[in-house]
Design a protein around this motif. Sequence first.
Motif, PDB file in Angstrom:
ATOM      1  N   PRO A 132      74.525  64.007   6.145  1.00 51.04           N
ATOM      2  CA  PRO A 132      73.844  62.967   5.369  1.00 51.04           C
ATOM      3  C   PRO A 132      73.562  61.766   6.261  1.00 51.04           C
ATOM      4  O   PRO A 132      74.341  61.447   7.169  1.00 51.04           O
ATOM      5  N   GLY A 133      72.449  61.087   5.999  1.00 48.61           N
ATOM      6  CA  GLY A 133      72.090  59.950   6.835  1.00 48.61           C
ATOM      7  C   GLY A 133      71.168  58.982   6.142  1.00 48.61           C
ATOM      8  O   GLY A 133      70.672  59.222   5.029  1.00 48.61           O
ATOM      9  N   LEU A 134      70.919  57.873   6.816  1.00 47.59           N
ATOM     10  CA  LEU A 134      70.034  56.823   6.328  1.00 47.59           C
ATOM     11  C   LEU A 134      68.978  56.564   7.390  1.00 47.59           C
ATOM     12  O   LEU A 134      69.296  56.388   8.566  1.00 47.59           O
ATOM     13  N   VAL A 135      67.705  56.517   6.954  1.00 46.98           N
ATOM     14  CA  VAL A 135      66.571  56.329   7.854  1.00 46.98           C
ATOM     15  C   VAL A 135      65.782  55.116   7.399  1.00 46.98           C
ATOM     16  O   VAL A 135      65.587  54.906   6.190  1.00 46.98           O
ATOM     17  N   CYS A 136      65.333  54.345   8.360  1.00 42.71           N
ATOM     18  CA  CYS A 136      64.441  53.215   8.091  1.00 42.71           C
ATOM     19  C   CYS A 136      63.259  53.313   9.042  1.00 42.71           C
ATOM     20  O   CYS A 136      63.431  53.286  10.268  1.00 42.71           O
ATOM     21  N   VAL A 137      62.053  53.420   8.480  1.00 42.12           N
ATOM     22  CA  VAL A 137      60.830  53.541   9.257  1.00 42.12           C
ATOM     23  C   VAL A 137      60.077  52.225   9.181  1.00 42.12           C
ATOM     24  O   VAL A 137      59.783  51.730   8.083  1.00 42.12           O
TER      25      VAL A 137
END
Length: 420
Positions: free
Chosen positions: A397-402
């Motif tokens: 599981p992870g968190l991404v910010c574009v």
Amino acid sequence: MDPVASVLDRIKGFVKSTEQFVKGAIQRRFDFHRHDPIGILKRLQREAFSDLMKLRDRQDKVERMLSLHKSGKGSLFPEASTRMKGIIDVAGALMLRDDQQTCDTLDRAGINSGIDSRFIFETTVRQKDSLVAEFMSSSNDIYYDNDVAGSPLVLAKVMYLAHINELLSVISIPFGAKCNDFRSDMNLAEGRSLSGFTSSSPPLFSQRHGCAAGLTVKASNITASLAEMISCLGTEPDAADYRSILSTFWQISYQLSEETKLTLSGAWKMPSSLSQPIRLGNVAVPKVNLRSHFRPHVMAQASPSATTMSTIGIISGGSAAITFEFDESTKFGGWVEVQKSNPSPSLLQWAITLSDTPDDEVGWGVSVGGRVEGQSNLVRLEGFLNFSMGERGSLQPGLVCVMDGTSRTPALVFRSSWFM
């Protein structure tokens, strides 16, 4: 008393006494050897040594089978000539804002969702060579009315690995080749832990090609690999957009110490002027049409520009990567890739990744990457946790910010790889 009878009785008594004396001496000597402590110890030592050698042979066999099974290079049943490995990759994303712009931004950032499956059959040839056939299916392969319908299981790759000796190995792939197939640390059952341009290798390394051939040379602490691949674009050999693309891959690994290793890799591709199959005497190597095996909609293991190969011409491109392994689980690396196409502007992608993913505890990883194409400048930040399930799989599981200009697009991502 008769003198003769008296003499005979004495002789009989003497003979009987002599017989008893001899039997007594022999019995005492036998008892001495039987109860001799030194003799007993020597006999026990011989018997124990024989038993220990038998146990050592059995232990060596068990350790050899377990090491082959743990490294993924063999089976617990070495008598089986063909071994099967299955890999199922699951990826998903939860958008915090539900609009079309968010979907487009995540798509350009390489964040994909779906289920991909691979089944690898490995057959031992000539006791030390390997013949590998890979079948795969992707949920992003077939579209009907803009809806994903999935794809059947198709033959994706055929590879022959020949171990000439301890220093030299040769790899031949008739179709479905990738640059990653020629890495010195190649693992056929490796899952996709990261995707997009924040993965540990450039998209060009995972892009499918046609036929390929390469070799690997090993020294004391240096391993070098070199491969040449050829692929074709277009539908028919006589079509106007039909062209050949030559790609070259190289890698050098240097073992700094027992645990640390430095790896340099690179690849570049360029158009070829070949219009006929390559012929080596009586052997003809046809130009393989990638679109006959993989549709351009496949996003899972192709570079982002692969989706537009049928509409624009890829003139040339190249990529370079560096990886530093502190131990078996901790890695730091970065890569950069440039692609020139016509008439679209050039595409620049880059990424830096740091991860620690041990097999027996919770791991983590962070990465930052970018994509520059014309006036578009997109940056992606990612952090994830790695939950290892041993040899059966992993959860990430992870968190991404574009970040695209002034806009910020966050999303929750989930990836999982399962092995059979």
